[in-house]
Each structure stands twice: as C-alpha cells, then as structure tokens.
Design an enzyme around this catalytic site. Sequence first.
Site, PDB file in Angstrom:
ATOM      1  N   HIS A  18      23.797   1.761  12.196  1.00 45.56           N
ATOM      2  CA  HIS A  18      25.135   2.352  12.216  1.00 45.56           C
ATOM      3  C   HIS A  18      25.873   1.905  13.473  1.00 45.56           C
ATOM      4  O   HIS A  18      25.260   1.651  14.503  1.00 45.56           O
ATOM      5  CB  HIS A  18      25.035   3.886  12.188  1.00 45.56           C
ATOM      6  CG  HIS A  18      24.416   4.397  10.942  1.00 45.56           C
ATOM      7  ND1 HIS A  18      25.152   4.764   9.847  1.00 45.56           N
ATOM      8  CD2 HIS A  18      23.119   4.595  10.601  1.00 45.56           C
ATOM      9  CE1 HIS A  18      24.342   5.176   8.888  1.00 45.56           C
ATOM     10  NE2 HIS A  18      23.092   5.081   9.325  1.00 45.56           N
TER      11      HIS A  18
ATOM     12  N   LYS B 224       4.781  -7.958  20.650  1.00 42.53           N
ATOM     13  CA  LYS B 224       4.720  -9.209  21.417  1.00 42.53           C
ATOM     14  C   LYS B 224       3.584 -10.059  20.847  1.00 42.53           C
ATOM     15  O   LYS B 224       2.632  -9.535  20.274  1.00 42.53           O
ATOM     16  CB  LYS B 224       4.441  -8.916  22.881  1.00 42.53           C
ATOM     17  CG  LYS B 224       5.555  -8.168  23.597  1.00 42.53           C
ATOM     18  CD  LYS B 224       5.207  -7.956  25.058  1.00 42.53           C
ATOM     19  CE  LYS B 224       6.217  -7.247  25.885  1.00 42.53           C
ATOM     20  NZ  LYS B 224       7.395  -6.720  25.389  1.00 42.53           N
TER      21      LYS B 224
ATOM     22  N   ASN C 239       0.832  -1.194   0.000  1.00 40.98           N
ATOM     23  CA  ASN C 239       0.000   0.000   0.000  1.00 40.98           C
ATOM     24  C   ASN C 239       0.874   1.255   0.000  1.00 40.98           C
ATOM     25  O   ASN C 239       2.093   1.170   0.095  1.00 40.98           O
ATOM     26  CB  ASN C 239      -0.950  -0.025   1.206  1.00 40.98           C
ATOM     27  CG  ASN C 239      -2.292   0.585   0.891  1.00 40.98           C
ATOM     28  OD1 ASN C 239      -2.372   1.614   0.222  1.00 40.98           O
ATOM     29  ND2 ASN C 239      -3.350  -0.040   1.370  1.00 40.98           N
TER      30      ASN C 239
ATOM     31  N   ARG D 214      -1.787 -13.542  20.117  1.00 41.39           N
ATOM     32  CA  ARG D 214      -2.517 -14.813  20.060  1.00 41.39           C
ATOM     33  C   ARG D 214      -2.068 -15.619  18.840  1.00 41.39           C
ATOM     34  O   ARG D 214      -1.336 -15.117  18.002  1.00 41.39           O
ATOM     35  CB  ARG D 214      -4.013 -14.586  20.030  1.00 41.39           C
ATOM     36  CG  ARG D 214      -4.551 -13.959  18.758  1.00 41.39           C
ATOM     37  CD  ARG D 214      -6.060 -13.744  18.857  1.00 41.39           C
ATOM     38  NE  ARG D 214      -6.642 -13.385  17.597  1.00 41.39           N
ATOM     39  CZ  ARG D 214      -7.163 -14.236  16.714  1.00 41.39           C
ATOM     40  NH1 ARG D 214      -7.175 -15.524  16.949  1.00 41.39           N
ATOM     41  NH2 ARG D 214      -7.679 -13.809  15.588  1.00 41.39           N
TER      42      ARG D 214
END
Length: 183
Positions: A116, A177, A86, A180
Amino acid sequence: MNIFEKLSNGEPVNMMSEEYLPAISELQRADKALFHLNHAEPHTEEWKQALCELFDGEVPEGLGIFTPTQIDFPKQITFGKNVFINHSFTAMSIGGIEFGDNVQIGPHVIIVTDNHDLTDRYVLKCRKVVIGNNVWIGAGVSIMPGVHIGDNAVIAGGAVVTKDVPADTVVGGNPAKVIRQVR
C-alpha cells in the site's frame, strides 16, 4: 488495459475506485471456491471440482496442493509443471506470481505481491513475484513483492525474502542472505 494488467505492471490503483470493482468480484469468486476446497475431503471428486473451481476451470498440469490454502487471486498465478504446495500456503497474488517447473513449497509459506502507498493506504502498489525452475522453498518462508528467485535456489525455512535470489544459491535469515552455493 484492465485492472489486473495495470496492477501487474506496478501502476498504483485505488481500492475505493470503480476501476477496482472487477478485482473485488474476482476476490469474492476465489473466496467462495477456497471455502469449497478447504472444506472438501482431500483428493475426492468434490475436492477436485473445488480445485477446478478455484482456478476457474483450468487446473495447472501436475499441481499438487494440500489444504488448507489461501489464494486471493488465483487467476493471477501461472504454474510450470510439477509444482507442489504444502498446507497452509498463503498467496496474496493480485500483482502476479509465476512458478517455474518442479517447484516445491513447504508448509506455512507466504508470497505477497501487493503493498500500500504510505500516505494513501487505499492505493495498491503491486510487484510480480517470479520463482524459477527447481526451486525449493522451506517451511515458514515469506516472499515479498517484486522478488525473483533464480533456478535451483533453496530458501531456508523461516527466511524473509526481500530481494532477488541468485540461481544455484541457498538463502536464509531475516532478511534473507546468501548462505552458500548449491553446486
């Protein structure tokens, strides 16, 4: 080993060295092609030619891409089949990005493969990003160097992905994180 192989392998490269000159040339070539692509009327012959110019004559099969977009090293990206990107996509791809089949990318997604050195900031340290098959990346996601995203994963909008994402999971948050399982 050329400069791009060296960077893809994670070897440090000084941006001020002569060794880096081919990267500067490719960056300038891509920048010109991006200007043409981002200023052409979408899906016209001029736009298709600009897309071909961006990928140096080899437009990936089934690639759908909305402009504007910013891809600094398009030759460092490999695409599976049926990848949709997109608008407002940014790829800092000097270290390499690999897309699997049937990947969907929402607007304002950033994928970064370079970083860097902390003491000498002219030294690049790159790590390839790998995105598996059937991955959906939501709007406003940032994916950091070295991340591998497993097949069928979903990255929730706004996530900042700093670590590998297991297959068949939904991840979200900053840092991302597991929320589910998909299945």
